[in-house]
Design a protein around this motif. Sequence first.
Motif, PDB file in Angstrom:
ATOM      1  N   LYS A 163      78.319  12.696  27.451  1.00 24.99           N
ATOM      2  CA  LYS A 163      78.797  11.890  28.576  1.00 24.99           C
ATOM      3  C   LYS A 163      80.285  11.558  28.406  1.00 24.99           C
ATOM      4  CE  LYS A 163      74.324   9.694  29.500  1.00 24.99           C
ATOM      5  NZ  LYS A 163      73.577   8.407  29.559  1.00 24.99           N
ATOM      6  N   LYS A 164      80.685  11.349  27.162  1.00 27.00           N
ATOM      7  CA  LYS A 164      82.077  11.032  26.893  1.00 27.00           C
ATOM      8  C   LYS A 164      82.970  12.218  27.237  1.00 27.00           C
ATOM      9  CE  LYS A 164      85.127   9.358  23.207  1.00 27.00           C
ATOM     10  NZ  LYS A 164      85.191   8.950  21.767  1.00 27.00           N
ATOM     11  N   GLU A 165      82.526  13.432  26.889  1.00 23.52           N
ATOM     12  CA  GLU A 165      83.308  14.631  27.190  1.00 23.52           C
ATOM     13  C   GLU A 165      83.393  14.874  28.691  1.00 23.52           C
ATOM     14  OE1 GLU A 165      82.367  17.168  23.096  1.00 23.52           O
ATOM     15  OE2 GLU A 165      80.984  17.240  24.793  1.00 23.52           O
ATOM     16  N   VAL A 166      82.262  14.658  29.386  1.00 21.29           N
ATOM     17  CA  VAL A 166      82.249  14.821  30.839  1.00 21.29           C
ATOM     18  C   VAL A 166      83.249  13.874  31.489  1.00 21.29           C
ATOM     19  CG1 VAL A 166      80.879  14.416  32.925  1.00 21.29           C
ATOM     20  CG2 VAL A 166      79.894  15.706  31.013  1.00 21.29           C
ATOM     21  N   LYS A 167      83.223  12.634  31.062  1.00 22.92           N
ATOM     22  CA  LYS A 167      84.118  11.632  31.632  1.00 22.92           C
ATOM     23  C   LYS A 167      85.573  11.985  31.363  1.00 22.92           C
ATOM     24  CE  LYS A 167      85.045   6.655  31.659  1.00 22.92           C
ATOM     25  NZ  LYS A 167      84.635   5.327  31.096  1.00 22.92           N
ATOM     26  N   TYR A 168      85.859  12.426  30.160  1.00 20.82           N
ATOM     27  CA  TYR A 168      87.238  12.753  29.790  1.00 20.82           C
ATOM     28  C   TYR A 168      87.749  13.947  30.597  1.00 20.82           C
ATOM     29  CZ  TYR A 168      91.259  14.073  26.928  1.00 20.82           C
ATOM     30  OH  TYR A 168      92.523  14.392  26.500  1.00 20.82           O
ATOM     31  N   ILE A 169      86.936  14.973  30.691  1.00 22.52           N
ATOM     32  CA  ILE A 169      87.354  16.197  31.385  1.00 22.52           C
ATOM     33  C   ILE A 169      87.533  15.939  32.872  1.00 22.52           C
ATOM     34  CG2 ILE A 169      86.600  18.516  32.058  1.00 22.52           C
ATOM     35  CD1 ILE A 169      85.245  18.694  29.262  1.00 22.52           C
ATOM     36  N   GLU A 170      86.622  15.207  33.461  1.00 23.85           N
ATOM     37  CA  GLU A 170      86.730  14.954  34.897  1.00 23.85           C
ATOM     38  C   GLU A 170      87.900  14.027  35.217  1.00 23.85           C
ATOM     39  OE1 GLU A 170      83.030  13.694  36.564  1.00 23.85           O
ATOM     40  OE2 GLU A 170      82.019  15.607  36.140  1.00 23.85           O
ATOM     41  N   LYS A 171      88.117  13.011  34.373  1.00 22.79           N
ATOM     42  CA  LYS A 171      89.194  12.055  34.611  1.00 22.79           C
ATOM     43  C   LYS A 171      90.566  12.694  34.437  1.00 22.79           C
ATOM     44  CE  LYS A 171      91.148   7.690  32.939  1.00 22.79           C
ATOM     45  NZ  LYS A 171      91.018   6.584  31.942  1.00 22.79           N
ATOM     46  N   ASN A 172      90.714  13.551  33.432  1.00 21.04           N
ATOM     47  CA  ASN A 172      92.024  14.097  33.097  1.00 21.04           C
ATOM     48  C   ASN A 172      92.317  15.478  33.685  1.00 21.04           C
ATOM     49  OD1 ASN A 172      93.331  12.172  30.949  1.00 21.04           O
ATOM     50  ND2 ASN A 172      91.154  12.330  30.406  1.00 21.04           N
ATOM     51  N   LEU A 173      91.270  16.170  34.113  1.00 20.47           N
ATOM     52  CA  LEU A 173      91.473  17.537  34.586  1.00 20.47           C
ATOM     53  C   LEU A 173      90.969  17.756  36.010  1.00 20.47           C
ATOM     54  CD1 LEU A 173      92.334  20.474  34.084  1.00 20.47           C
ATOM     55  CD2 LEU A 173      90.093  20.872  32.992  1.00 20.47           C
TER      56      LEU A 173
END
Length: 743
Positions: A163-173
Motif C-alpha cells: 500500500k505504501k508503494e502504491v501511494k508513493y507511485i501514484e502521488k509522485n508519478l
Amino acid sequence: MLLKRIVFICCVLIAQNGLAQEHPNLILTKQGVNDIKAQLGNVPLFDATLAQVKEKVDAQILKGIDVPVPKDMAGGYTHEQHKLNYLTMQEAGVLYQILGDEKYAIYVRDMLMEYAKMFPGLPRHPQERSYARGKLFWQCLNDSVWLVYTSQAYDCVYNFLSKKEVKYIEKNLFKPMADFLSVDTPQFFNRIHNHSTWGNVAVGMIALVMDDDALVDRALYGIKDLKLDAGKDNDGGDIFVEGQKAGFLANLEEPFSPDGYYTEGAYYQRYAMYPFMIFGEALQNVKPEVKPFEHKNGVLLKGVDALMNLTDKDGEFFALNDSQKGMSYYTASLVSALDIAYYYGDRDPSLLSIAQEQGRVQLDQTGLAVAMDIRDGKAKPFDKKSLLLTDGADGDQGAISILRSTKNDDLTLVGKNAAQGLSHGHYDKLSISLFHEGNEVLQDYGLARFVNIEQKNGGGYLKENKTWAKQTIAHNTIVQDETSHFGGKYDVGSLHHSDMYVFDVENPDVQISSAKEVNAYPGTVMQRTTVMLNNESFEQPVLLDLMQVNSDKKHQFDLPFYYLGQVISTSFDYEKYQTLSTLGKDHGYQHLWKEGSGRSTTGDAALTWRSHDTFFTLTTTADAEDDLIFGRIGANDPEYNLRPDPVLIVRKNTDSALFASVLETHGSYNSVSEFSENAFSSISKLSVLKSGVDYSAIQITMMNGDEFVFIMSNSEASKTQKHELKLNAKVYTWTGVSYFKKQ
C-alpha cells in the motif's frame, strides 16, 4: 440498523484503500489469466509469442534498470531508452500474470519507483521543438504513449505492491503525470487529433487502474469549460476551435467516417488505432456501460476492417497524406487492434488469415481467442475488393476510392477524393496512386521525414514536408498556374472537400470511380474519372484515366505522373538537358529539376518503363503545343532529404481540356535468362473525341486495328438516364453514366 452502518463504513474504507476493484482488470483480467494458464502449451501461436516476449524481457532484466534524465530528440539515446522501458514494463507485467514469476513484478516495481523519484523534479523537456513539450520525451505525445503502456504494467503488478508503494507511485508519478498531460497542457489534450487521442487514453487508462472516476470523465469528455485562443501545432493545424468537443469520445466521433475511415489517412489511423482499441478493451472490462465497441454504430470495429483494406497486396498501407512508405499491418499496433476487433466483433474468420501472416498475437484473452481459432482451422482468406470509404464524421466529405482488378489481384488504384485530413493532410484533391503486385507504379510521395533517425532533424518532420511533400505538384493530380490547391493554405483547405460523382463496380470488367473538385481553384472545375478495365484485347487489366478541367479563363495546367522505374522508350522526341534548372520557385516546383522536354506531333504520347521485371506504358493525349516535361525530385535539397524520383508532366495552356491517359501493364523481363517478352505497348493511338462539362470521350486504337470508345457523362450520374451523343458523324446511345464498347 447498526449492521447496515457497519457494512457501509467497511465499503467506504475498502474504496478508500483502493480495494474496490480487483487487478488485473484493464487489459488482462483474472478470468483471462486463468483461461490463458489453462491453455498454455496447447495453442502454438500464443505459445510462440509468449516465448518470444519472455526471451526479450529476460534479456532486458539482465541489463538492469536505466532511467536517464531526458535530453534527446526522437532517435536519441534517452528517447529510445524511455521507449524501451515502457515496452519492457508492459510485457514484464503480462509475464508476471501469466507465468507467476515475481522477478517480472520486481522489475516493474523497481522501474516505477525510479520514475516516481525522478518525475516530480522534471521540468519540461529541454528540446523546445514541440507545441506541447513533454517531460520524459520532447513532446507530450510520447509521454502519453509511455503512460498508455505503463498503466498496463501497473495494473498487472498492482496487487504485488505494498500500500505504501502504491501511494508513493501514484502521488509522485501517475496523478501528476495525468494532470500534466491534461490540465497543464490543454493545447495538447483538448483537441481533435491523433495526439489528443493518445493523451485522452493515457489519462483514461491510468484513471481506470487508480479507480479515479474524475480522471476517467476527463479522459472521455475532455477538460470542460476551457476557453483559449486558437493556436497552431508544429504542422500548422488548428489546436483550438471555438465550441469544439474534446476527449476520447469526441475523437472517436469526429475524425472517423461511418465507414471507419480516419480522416488523417491510413498511416495515422494505424498509429491511433492502438490507443482507440486498447482503451476500448479497458473500458469494456472496467466500465462496460460506456459500450466503446458499439459507439457510433461500431465504428472502432469498422475502423480495423477499413485499415486492412487500405493496404496493397503485401499489407503495406497506401500513402495517403503524411505517410511513411513501408508501414504495414504487421506493425505491433495492428496486431493488438486486429485481435481486439476479432474478439469483440463478430469473429470474422478472414481476420484470422491476417493474424496468421502477422505471426504473433496480443498476450491477453483476445490474442488467446485468435490463436485458438487459428489452431482449430477457422481462418479464411481476407478478400480485398473494390471499395469506397467515405470521409467526414457523417460520411459526407468525399471519399477514398479503391479499384481492384477482378481478373487477378495484381492491379490496385487508389483515388483520394476526400477532405483535408487535419494537419497531416496534403493539398492533393483527386490524386491517384497505382500498385501492381504490391509495388508502386504511380506513386504518392508520402511524407518527408525519417522517423526516429536522429541525424535527420531528430527524427521529426523535415521542412521539405511543407515545401514539397504536402504541395500539389508532389502528387498525381492537376496543378493550376504552378500554385497548390487552395493556395497551399491549411485554413482554406480545411473548409472544403471533393465530392464523389459515381462509384460503380457492379460490372467487374468496367469498374468506375469519378469525383469532382470545385474549390481548389476558384473558377475551375476538375473531374477525374478512373476506370479499371478488363478486356481480352489487353494482356492484363488497364487503367483509363480521364481528368477533365473546365475554367472561366485560360491557365497553365500541369498533370504529373510519378512513374517508378527505368525509362525504356518514348513515342515522342525530346531533349535531355545538359544543364539543369528548377521548374519553378514555390509550391514545390522549386524542388523539381527540369531534366528534359519534348512535344508530340501525333496527338498522343507514350512512355514505357520497366520496374520489378514488368513493363508499363502510359499513353496520354497531347496536342502539338502541349509540353511533355521530364523532371526529377531533388532541387534545392542541400541535405539530401528528398528521394530523387522521376516524373513526367503533361502541360497544357488552355481554359478547358481533357487529360486522357491509358496505363498498360504488360510483358516481363527475366534477368537470369535475359529474355524480354511483350515489351511493347498494344495501343497504337489514343484520341479525345469529346471534352466538356457534360461529356468526356476517348477512342483507343489497338495495334491489331481494334477500336474502343469510352464515354463518360459528367453531369448526369443516374443509372437509368438515356444518352445520345454524336461524335465524328457517328451517334452513340446508351443508358447510365458511361459507355464502353468495341467498335
